[in-house]
Enzyme design. Structure first.
Site, PDB file in Angstrom:
ATOM      1  N   CYS A 100     -52.435 -14.992 -30.910  1.00  0.00           N
ATOM      2  CA  CYS A 100     -52.940 -14.460 -32.184  1.00  0.00           C
ATOM      3  C   CYS A 100     -51.882 -14.661 -33.271  1.00  0.00           C
ATOM      4  O   CYS A 100     -51.503 -13.734 -33.969  1.00  0.00           O
ATOM      5  CB  CYS A 100     -53.320 -12.984 -32.057  1.00  0.00           C
ATOM      6  SG  CYS A 100     -51.974 -11.919 -31.491  1.00  0.00           S
ATOM      7  N   ASP A 125     -50.600  -7.095 -15.792  1.00  0.00           N
ATOM      8  CA  ASP A 125     -49.765  -6.837 -16.961  1.00  0.00           C
ATOM      9  C   ASP A 125     -48.455  -6.228 -16.483  1.00  0.00           C
ATOM     10  O   ASP A 125     -48.428  -5.534 -15.460  1.00  0.00           O
ATOM     11  CB  ASP A 125     -50.452  -5.900 -17.954  1.00  0.00           C
ATOM     12  CG  ASP A 125     -49.869  -6.015 -19.350  1.00  0.00           C
ATOM     13  OD1 ASP A 125     -50.427  -6.770 -20.164  1.00  0.00           O
ATOM     14  OD2 ASP A 125     -48.837  -5.368 -19.608  1.00  0.00           O
TER      15      ASP A 125
END
Length: 561
Positions: free
Chosen positions: A478, A290
């Site tokens: 999402c 990340d």
């Protein structure tokens, strides 16, 4: 309360969109379907989805523990539903038996006491606070924006939401000073706009003065809610993880096998990473990357809580995931993971050992030099920019960051060689227009929606290079935005002829969108072709599954020659 009172003191929000964005989605889904999606987005799912850590426990043991915890709780959650069944149950989808559902209820009609002639005392909270409350959280102090005068600890109050309003220049803002006094009259700020945005009744844990004086703590104990979902904060840590059902399905779509090397490109907060590790029985290697240092620490923490040892975390921008051949050297990690000088990991050290190691390396003289340098920069010494001065003022004011305070370290990476991984999961950063509950969507424009898709295509370009021939690439978001879903799949299939859509198991989502859309500026966006729509999974928030909006595409990687 008279009928006009119910119209005001209720929960019936309308999700506001940019007009061009609304036209785009109506074209994609049809007006009736998009209206259902918009309404569903303003409400939470009717159940909580819990993933059981089967490395430590079983779903039966978790159900037994949760039943006892909820029995002993004061939340008022009924352990027997209207049909006589328990609200806690195992998922019946084959392969997902380790997933547990806890049913909530709502929307409920709340009695807001006196009505319009003698209105209840009110606490006005921010939109983000309200969205968390609708998912089961309490009303915490930082989320309170305004309050009725003369509110004391123990008073009954109605909790309502302050929504962003359009400005003169097309921007959106709340435009309210924190600490504003509400009178319960039409002259109050946003009096009309608050109509239909009441989320429950509760008891104040602080006086009005306390709410705006203390930095943290519970402001209102919301006992009577529009939606009643149990909170699992600090419940069975390490044994369970609260996760949306489509996110669990995305980990299954990757189909990880024991002993494989897998990359999770945008891993934070670690939900899918740990789900993959559990499916692999904690045997193999998962690289969790990340770009945010603090988020990498969150993944480390979650992995440790769950007792998973196959996860190695790195700080790495997904757009720089591929290490080009001319940058490889002896210090770069090999494909087999034999050399890891550059890809430093602290997974073998406990937090206490890391803190002791760091402390032993820093002498008192070093501390004095740091303090002297900070003082010189703060006072504007030679060759010190104003930005550095402001940064150091902030450091002195706010104290040490999480790295120094917690002893955490995020290993840095310069990327990985091509064909380094058996499987890659790219759960891409996105517009998040599928998350629920959502009370505001006005900031997105058609340009921003297209820009999200461009950003994701760049990350996909990196992911494709990192998967070996014969490997698997899973792409997920999402959001309900076709620019980030179907259009990205179309781009991948057209650019990389060696990619092909692969079947997913389990497949419980709906089909993707087929067709194209021409934007007002003439840009044509291509979606899926006939026959491809059944190869992806699209989770519709308005469907019977009652999930968030989510999208999953699975690619098989053929010969790259």
């Amino acid at each position: 309360m008279d009928p006009s009172g119910w119209e005001r003191y209720c929960y019936d929000p309308v999700l506001r969109w940019n007009p061009e964005v609304e036209d785009y989605f109506i074209k994609a889904y049809g007006p009736d379907h998009f209206a259902r999606i918009s309404k569903a987005l303003t409400r939470p799912s009717s159940y909580s989805c819990i993933r059981v850590n089967t490395v430590k426990t079983t779903s039966d043991a978790v159900i037994e523990k949760l039943t006892k915890i909820l029995n002993d709780s004061e939340d008022g959650l009924k352990l027997v539903q209207s049909d006589g069944s328990s609200p806690i149950s195992k998922c019946q989808i084959p392969g997902l038996e380790y997933v547990v559902f806890v049913n909530g209820s709502g929307p409920h009609r709340i009695e807001y006491e006196s009505g319009l002639e003698n209105p209840p005392k009110e606490v006005l909270v921010s939109r983000k606070c309200a969205e968390a409350v609708l998912r089961g959280a309490q009303v915490y102090v930082p989320g309170v924006l305004a309050c009725t005068a003369h509110v004391e600890k123990g008073d009954a109050v109605a909790v309502c939401v302050a929504m962003e309003q359009p400005g003169d220049e097309g921007d959106w803002s709340v435009n309210m000073t924190r600490g504003t006094t509400l009178q319960g009259l039409p002259t109050d700020p946003f009096y009309c706009e608050r109509s239909g945005l009441y989320i429950g009744m509760g008891t104040t844990m602080l006086s009005r003065a306390g709410m705006f004086r203390v930095p943290h703590g519970i402001a209102v104990d919301l006992s009577n809610r529009v939606f009643r979902l149990p909170s699992f904060h600090n419940v069975l840590e390490g044994e369970i993880f609260l996760q949306n059902l489509p996110s669990i399905v995305a980990a299954h779509a990757l189909d990880p096998q024991k002993g494989e090397r897998i990359l999770d490109m945008c891993a934070a907060p670690g939900g899918k990473t740990t789900a993959i590790a559990i499916l692999m029985k904690d045997e193999g290697e998962i690289v969790a990357a990340d770009r945010s240092h603090n988020k990498v620490l969150d993944v480390q923490k979650l992995s440790a809580e769950m007792g998973l040892t196959c996860i190695t975390t790195y700080k790495l921008d997904a757009l720089k995931s591929v290490c080009l051949p001319n940058t490889l050297n002896d210090s770069t990690a090999s494909v087999n993971g034999e050399n890891s000088v550059l890809l430093t990991s602290h997974s073998e050290l406990s937090p206490n050992e890391e803190m002791a190691s760091d402390a032993s390396k820093r002498s008192e003289a070093g501390k004095l030099r740091e303090e002297k340098a900070s003082t010189e920069q703060l006072n504007g010494g030679d060759n010190v920019s104003q930005a550095d001065i402001r940064k150091n003022k902030g450091r002195l004011k706010n104290g040490r960051g999480r790295t120094q305070c917690q002893g955490g370290r995020a290993g840095k990476s310069q990327g990985f060689p091509p064909n380094s991984f058996d499987r890659v999961l790219l759960d891409a950063p996105c517009s998040a227009l599928g998350l629920r509950p959502r009370l505001f969507a006005g900031l997105e424009t058609v340009i921003s929606l297209r820009n999200h898709g461009r950003y994701q295509r760049k990350m996909l370009d990196q992911a494709v290079q990192l998967v070996r021939v014969g490997g698997i690439l899973v792409y997920s978001t999402c959001t309900i935005n076709p620019s980030e879903n179907e259009a990205v799949v179309r781009y991948a299939l057209d650019k990389y002829k060696f990619l092909s859509l692969a079947p997913q198991h389990p497949r419980i989502g709906g089909p993707g969108l087929v067709g194209r859309w021409e934007f007002p500026d003439g840009y044509i966006e291509e979606w899926l072709k006939p026959g491809e729509e059944e190869m992806v999974q699209k989770f519709d928030p308005s469907s019977e599954l009652d999930t968030i909006g989510f999208f999953i595409a699975k690619f098989s990687v053929g010969s790259k020659d």
